[in-house]
Scaffold this active site. Structure first.
Site, PDB file in Angstrom:
ATOM      1  CD  GLU A  34      23.602  33.196  44.301  1.00  0.00           C
ATOM      2  OE1 GLU A  34      23.648  32.613  43.201  1.00  0.00           O
ATOM      3  OE2 GLU A  34      23.922  32.671  45.378  1.00  0.00           O
ATOM      4  NE  ARG A 258      26.539  30.966  31.114  1.00  0.00           N
ATOM      5  CZ  ARG A 258      26.708  31.571  32.301  1.00  0.00           C
ATOM      6  NH1 ARG A 258      27.762  32.318  32.535  1.00  0.00           N
ATOM      7  NH2 ARG A 258      25.834  31.417  33.255  1.00  0.00           N
ATOM      8  CE  LYS A 268      27.653  35.781  40.228  1.00  0.00           C
ATOM      9  NZ  LYS A 268      26.381  36.322  40.729  1.00  0.00           N
TER      10      LYS A 268
HETATM   11  P1  ATP Z   1      28.022  32.720  38.215  1.00  0.00           P
HETATM   12  O1  ATP Z   1      27.665  31.358  37.722  1.00  0.00           O
HETATM   13  O2  ATP Z   1      29.316  33.238  37.735  1.00  0.00           O
HETATM   14  O3  ATP Z   1      27.816  32.922  39.680  1.00  0.00           O
HETATM   15  P2  ATP Z   1      25.416  33.523  37.612  1.00  0.00           P
HETATM   16  O4  ATP Z   1      24.894  33.233  36.272  1.00  0.00           O
HETATM   17  O5  ATP Z   1      24.996  32.596  38.680  1.00  0.00           O
HETATM   18  O6  ATP Z   1      26.978  33.665  37.506  1.00  0.00           O
HETATM   19  P3  ATP Z   1      23.725  35.562  38.551  1.00  0.00           P
HETATM   20  O7  ATP Z   1      24.006  36.642  39.508  1.00  0.00           O
HETATM   21  O8  ATP Z   1      22.816  34.482  38.976  1.00  0.00           O
HETATM   22  O9  ATP Z   1      25.102  34.977  38.084  1.00  0.00           O
HETATM   23  O10 ATP Z   1      23.244  36.162  37.172  1.00  0.00           O
HETATM   24  C1  ATP Z   1      22.283  37.157  37.039  1.00  0.00           C
HETATM   25  C2  ATP Z   1      21.752  37.145  35.638  1.00  0.00           C
HETATM   26  O11 ATP Z   1      22.809  37.377  34.714  1.00  0.00           O
HETATM   27  C3  ATP Z   1      21.161  35.795  35.302  1.00  0.00           C
HETATM   28  O12 ATP Z   1      19.953  36.006  34.618  1.00  0.00           O
HETATM   29  C4  ATP Z   1      22.186  35.166  34.426  1.00  0.00           C
HETATM   30  O13 ATP Z   1      21.624  34.267  33.523  1.00  0.00           O
HETATM   31  C5  ATP Z   1      22.831  36.365  33.736  1.00  0.00           C
HETATM   32  N1  ATP Z   1      24.201  36.064  33.352  1.00  0.00           N
HETATM   33  C6  ATP Z   1      25.206  35.624  34.134  1.00  0.00           C
HETATM   34  N2  ATP Z   1      26.309  35.388  33.426  1.00  0.00           N
HETATM   35  C7  ATP Z   1      26.018  35.685  32.139  1.00  0.00           C
HETATM   36  C8  ATP Z   1      26.745  35.657  30.906  1.00  0.00           C
HETATM   37  N3  ATP Z   1      28.009  35.263  30.840  1.00  0.00           N
HETATM   38  N4  ATP Z   1      26.100  36.042  29.779  1.00  0.00           N
HETATM   39  C9  ATP Z   1      24.832  36.449  29.822  1.00  0.00           C
HETATM   40  N5  ATP Z   1      24.091  36.503  30.932  1.00  0.00           N
HETATM   41  C10 ATP Z   1      24.659  36.123  32.087  1.00  0.00           C
HETATM   42 MG    MG Z   2      23.044  32.225  39.385  1.00  0.00          MG
END
Ligand code: ATP
Ligand code: MG
Length: 552
Positions: A34, A258, A268
């Protein structure tokens, strides 16, 4: 990388699919960020997994921006994400945006309405939540659930046309209000949001929810293996429900644990707070767990990929020790970084018996650890040098093998010297150390017959360049700041950045190039900061030579 490691559970699934001829042997994954922040090391795990899987099975990976939330998203983030994925060493097949599917998703929604599987609900968010029931009690329907297909089609078209204010109506899927899975209790598909979108502008005032956008985007792209983190396990049933009802490409969702890393935060939202409230110098502050922060700190793509390989893919969450990441960068830099001498806490050393005004040129290997060597460089020597303050001891203890009055030590790549005397200022700080040297002890041509235990680094005072050195430590004092009482920012390590304004470095370091690692001998690995200029050199410490936290 370890070639012979056993398959992880996702690779097992892919191999089984390939063996069964599923999708005609095609593997297509996607990385779906995102664009609401910079990528962090957790995303690197997902990137390495998605792209790595495709590479291993002759497949491809799409980069898909999951840009369904207009308010928090920004082009700056899109650009940084692309830069980071490329920097990590991966190439996507297609650059795609969920917002490119808004028309298609709208049509899918209309199709579900026509099938009697979606309805417009006028309830408030609170009412909807109250009607959802609890995990042990079924939800209760409301009058909107029985709206006719015609009425729903009209209302949904009106929602799209901008007839209603934010929050006035939503579109919900009509699934099962009694399902033990709360996500199936008539989940929201669309909400009204009169907001400008960074790509679609003002075309839309209704935006699809994650659950109605993600799986459908996967299906549109014909993604074979859609990998996400464990918190999406309860969403899987809904993911499959939409795909089945719409009879579209049967993408499948698989969940992995994760990455959690200690002494940092990875959400984030929290990283944004650190940036906006000025606790760090931007998203790429070298203390941030962001890819851009790690890059500025001096991490290499290979070290991050190796880290992701080592932590592996699991089905259960755990906390990874940041020392593993540090181990990976040390291993990498040990093979590649050129060695140089830099004195971070300088004190003057005067060689009393060395001729005034004389200069010699010595040379040393760039990297004795590099396979087949990596060339050498030259550096000047003269009567007055800078050495580290802690390489001299006023009253040396028994096991002290560096410099003291009466003690001998070797100056790296130069001569053996013997401490003679020192001077102090009014506060008792040592201001100058005097020594004598053994002219016949020159490195490479030593006929002195004397063996010394210690070797110290130095730079010639009249030839040295100056530099600012930034020593970074962990950003937080505790392992898991998000899980402590109170605000996570109360646990910021006040000593996470120490600035040395004047260090003395080998003249050759004036030619250092940003992004090229260097080892300051006995001190650690460093890299030129992006804000360094020829007039004011600035080096960031990437990592110490040894794990300094292990002892604590
Ligand atoms: P946040 O909750 O911090 O905004 P997010 O998971 O919503 O992070 P995205 O941009 O939606 O962030 O994530 C893109 C991809 O990266 C998704 O498939 C997500 O599952 C993966 N991802 C995000 N954080 C992690 C992590 N700590 N370990 C492994 N994969 C991750
Ligand atoms: Mg997300």
């Amino acid at each position: 990388m370890s070639e012979e490691r056993s398959l992880n559970f996702i690779e097992e699934i892919v191999e089984e699919d390939l063996a069964n001829g599923k999708h005609a042997g095609r593997v297509l994954t996607r990385f779906p960020p995102e664009p609401n922040g910079y990528l962090h090391i957790g995303h690197a795990k997902s990137i390495c997994l998605n792209f790595g899987l495709a590479q291993k099975y002759n497949g491809k990976t799409n980069l898909r921006f999951d840009d369904t939330n207009p308010v928090k998203e920004d082009v700056e983030y899109v650009d940084s994400i692309k830069e980071d994925v490329k920097w990590l060493g991966f190439e996507w097949a297609q650059e795609l945006y969920a917002s490119d599917y808004f028309d298609k998703l709208y049509d899918f929604a209309v199709e579900l309405i026509k099938k009697g599987l979606a309805y417009v609900d006028d309830s408030t968010a609170e009412e909807i939540a109250a009607q959802k029931g609890t995990p042990t009690e079924p939800g209760t329907g409301n009058e909107y659930r029985n709206r006719s297909v015609e009425e729903n089609l009209q209302l949904f078209a009106d929602m799209k046309a901008g007839k209603y204010a934010d929050g006035e109506k939503v579109l919900r899927a009509k699934v099962d209000l009694a399902s033990p899975n709360m996500h199936l209790r008539d989940p929201l598909m669309y909400r009204i949001k009169h907001a400008h979108h960074h790509r679609t502008g003002d075309k839309w005032c209704i935006y699809p929810m994650y659950d109605f956008a993600h799986g459908q985007s996967d299906a549109i792209e014909e993604i074979t293996h859609s990998l996400c983190t464990l918190e999406f396990v309860p969403h899987r049933q809904l993911y499959e429900w939409f795909i089945e009802q719409l009879e579209i490409f049967p993408s499948k969702q698989y969940e992995f644990a994760r990455l959690n890393l200690n002494y940092t935060v990875m959400s984030k939202r929290k990283l944004l707070q650190l940036v906006e409230e000025g606790h760090v110098d931007g998203w790429d502050d070298p203390r941030m767990p962001t890819i851009s922060g790690l890059r500025r700190r001096g991490y290499t793509p290979a070290s991050i990929r190796e880290f992701c390989e080592r932590i592996g893919v699991a089905k259960r969450e755990n906390m990874i020790d940041v020392s593993l990441l540090e181990f990976c960068i040390r291993e990498d830099l040990n093979k590649t970084a050129w060695r140089r001498m830099a004195v971070l806490d300088p004190v003057k050393l005067i060689i009393d018996n060395y001729p005034d005004g004389q200069t010699e040129t010595f040379s040393g290997e760039n990297n004795p650890e590099a396979e087949g060597g990596d060339g050498s460089r030259e550096f000047p020597f003269s009567k007055e040098l800078w050495i580290e303050r802690d390489d001299f001891m006023e009253a040396p203890t028994k096991k002290y093998f560096r410099l003291g009055v009466g003690l001998m030590v070797r100056l790296k790549n130069a001569y053996i010297i013997k401490g003679e005397s020192f001077t102090k200022d009014a506060e008792g700080n040592i201001t100058e150390i005097h020594c004598s040297y053994l002219p016949e002890s020159k490195s490479g041509n030593d006929t002195s017959g004397i063996n010394v235990k210690g070797t110290i680094h130095w730079v010639s005072a009249q030839h040295a360049k100056t530099a600012e050195i930034r020593l970074y430590d962990r950003l937080f004092k505790v392992e898991d700041p998000s899980n402590e009482e109170g605000d996570f920012k109360d646990y910021i390590n006040p000593d996470s950045l120490q600035i040395i304004s004047t260090a003395y470095i080998e003249p050759d370091l004036a030619n250092a190039v940003a992004g090229t690692p260097v080892q300051f001998m006995r001190k650690g690995y460093f890299t030129l900061d992006k804000n360094s200029t020829p007039d004011k050199l600035v080096f960031n410490r990437t990592v110490t030579l040894k794990d300094s936290w292990a002892k604590k």
